[in-house]
Motif scaffolding. Structure first.
Motif, PDB file in Angstrom:
ATOM      1  N   GLN A   1      -0.567  29.019  26.542  1.00  0.00           N
ATOM      2  CA  GLN A   1      -1.073  27.959  27.418  1.00  0.00           C
ATOM      3  C   GLN A   1      -2.121  27.094  26.734  1.00  0.00           C
ATOM      4  N   CYS A   2      -3.183  27.713  26.209  1.00  0.00           N
ATOM      5  CA  CYS A   2      -4.296  26.923  25.655  1.00  0.00           C
ATOM      6  C   CYS A   2      -4.311  26.879  24.136  1.00  0.00           C
ATOM      7  N   GLY A   3      -3.542  27.758  23.493  1.00  0.00           N
ATOM      8  CA  GLY A   3      -3.493  27.778  22.038  1.00  0.00           C
ATOM      9  C   GLY A   3      -4.606  28.583  21.395  1.00  0.00           C
ATOM     10  N   GLY A   4      -5.468  29.178  22.204  1.00  0.00           N
ATOM     11  CA  GLY A   4      -6.556  29.987  21.669  1.00  0.00           C
ATOM     12  C   GLY A   4      -6.083  31.366  21.244  1.00  0.00           C
ATOM     13  N   ASP A   5      -6.988  32.139  20.680  1.00  0.00           N
ATOM     14  CA  ASP A   5      -6.665  33.499  20.254  1.00  0.00           C
ATOM     15  C   ASP A   5      -6.500  34.417  21.459  1.00  0.00           C
ATOM     16  N   SER A   6      -5.517  35.290  21.383  1.00  0.00           N
ATOM     17  CA  SER A   6      -5.254  36.261  22.433  1.00  0.00           C
ATOM     18  C   SER A   6      -4.927  37.598  21.782  1.00  0.00           C
TER      19      SER A   6
ATOM     20  N   PRO B   1      -2.207  46.553  24.786  1.00  0.00           N
ATOM     21  CA  PRO B   1      -2.284  47.022  26.172  1.00  0.00           C
ATOM     22  C   PRO B   1      -3.653  46.794  26.823  1.00  0.00           C
ATOM     23  N   SER B   2      -4.691  46.658  26.027  1.00  0.00           N
ATOM     24  CA  SER B   2      -6.022  46.407  26.581  1.00  0.00           C
ATOM     25  C   SER B   2      -6.145  45.014  27.198  1.00  0.00           C
ATOM     26  N   ASN B   3      -5.245  44.092  26.852  1.00  0.00           N
ATOM     27  CA  ASN B   3      -5.256  42.738  27.409  1.00  0.00           C
ATOM     28  C   ASN B   3      -4.189  42.675  28.499  1.00  0.00           C
TER      29      ASN B   3
ATOM     30  N   GLN C   1      -8.385  53.171  13.135  1.00  0.00           N
ATOM     31  CA  GLN C   1      -8.584  52.067  14.068  1.00  0.00           C
ATOM     32  C   GLN C   1      -7.767  50.870  13.576  1.00  0.00           C
ATOM     33  N   ALA C   2      -6.572  50.709  14.123  1.00  0.00           N
ATOM     34  CA  ALA C   2      -5.723  49.584  13.713  1.00  0.00           C
ATOM     35  C   ALA C   2      -6.337  48.280  14.213  1.00  0.00           C
ATOM     36  N   LYS C   3      -6.275  47.266  13.376  1.00  0.00           N
ATOM     37  CA  LYS C   3      -6.787  45.960  13.744  1.00  0.00           C
ATOM     38  C   LYS C   3      -5.895  45.383  14.844  1.00  0.00           C
ATOM     39  N   PRO C   4      -6.477  44.891  15.957  1.00  0.00           N
ATOM     40  CA  PRO C   4      -5.634  44.362  17.031  1.00  0.00           C
ATOM     41  C   PRO C   4      -4.851  43.130  16.581  1.00  0.00           C
ATOM     42  N   ARG C   5      -3.658  43.004  17.083  1.00  0.00           N
ATOM     43  CA  ARG C   5      -2.814  41.859  16.742  1.00  0.00           C
ATOM     44  C   ARG C   5      -3.294  40.661  17.553  1.00  0.00           C
ATOM     45  N   ILE C   6      -3.586  39.579  16.874  1.00  0.00           N
ATOM     46  CA  ILE C   6      -4.032  38.340  17.515  1.00  0.00           C
ATOM     47  C   ILE C   6      -2.871  37.352  17.500  1.00  0.00           C
ATOM     48  N   VAL C   7      -2.541  36.834  18.675  1.00  0.00           N
ATOM     49  CA  VAL C   7      -1.477  35.837  18.807  1.00  0.00           C
ATOM     50  C   VAL C   7      -2.065  34.586  19.442  1.00  0.00           C
ATOM     51  N   ARG C   8      -1.310  33.504  19.397  1.00  0.00           N
ATOM     52  CA  ARG C   8      -1.750  32.252  19.998  1.00  0.00           C
ATOM     53  C   ARG C   8      -1.381  32.262  21.482  1.00  0.00           C
TER      54      ARG C   8
ATOM     55  N   CYS D   1      -4.478  34.547  27.031  1.00  0.00           N
ATOM     56  CA  CYS D   1      -5.829  34.994  26.690  1.00  0.00           C
ATOM     57  C   CYS D   1      -6.656  35.324  27.923  1.00  0.00           C
ATOM     58  N   SER D   2      -6.243  34.821  29.087  1.00  0.00           N
ATOM     59  CA  SER D   2      -7.042  35.038  30.294  1.00  0.00           C
ATOM     60  C   SER D   2      -6.170  34.937  31.542  1.00  0.00           C
ATOM     61  N   HIS D   3      -6.752  35.371  32.646  1.00  0.00           N
ATOM     62  CA  HIS D   3      -6.081  35.268  33.941  1.00  0.00           C
ATOM     63  C   HIS D   3      -5.818  33.793  34.267  1.00  0.00           C
ATOM     64  N   ARG D   4      -6.769  32.929  33.943  1.00  0.00           N
ATOM     65  CA  ARG D   4      -6.632  31.491  34.213  1.00  0.00           C
ATOM     66  C   ARG D   4      -5.409  30.913  33.500  1.00  0.00           C
ATOM     67  N   CYS D   5      -5.257  31.193  32.210  1.00  0.00           N
ATOM     68  CA  CYS D   5      -4.103  30.666  31.460  1.00  0.00           C
ATOM     69  C   CYS D   5      -2.796  31.205  32.032  1.00  0.00           C
TER      70      CYS D   5
END
Length: 63
Positions: A14-19, A23-25, A4-11, A31-35
Motif C-alpha cells: 500500500q505505502c511502499g514502506g518497510d514491512s 508471524p509477529s506482524n 536469531q534469524a534476521k526478519p525478512r523485510i518486504v515492501r 506494514c500496519s492496520h491502516r495500510c
C-alpha cells in the motif's frame, strides 16, 4: 549458524514502506492496520480490476 534469524523485510503493497514479513506482524504483508484497511477499501470499491473483452454473443444458441 545464528539462532536469531534476521526478519525478512518486504515492501508494503500500500505505502511502499518497510514491512516485517513474519508471524509477529499480524498485518503482513502490510506494514500496519491502516495500510491493510486502505487496501481492503480499494477492493470493496472495485478499484482493482483486470481488463477483459466484453463477452461475444453466440447466435447459434436458441434463445
Amino acid at each position: 549458524m545464528d539462532s536469531q534469524a534476521k526478519p525478512r523485510i518486504v515492501r508494503c503493497p500500500q505505502c511502499g514502506g518497510d514491512s516485517i514479513f513474519a508471524p509477529s506482524n499480524s498485518w503482513r504483508p502490510f506494514c500496519s492496520h491502516r495500510c491493510r484497511q486502505i487496501d481492503l477499501g480499494a477492493w470493496a470499491n472495485e478499484e482493482f480490476r483486470v481488463a477483459a473483452s466484453p463477452p461475444v454473443e453466440d447466435d447459434s444458441l436458441p434463445h
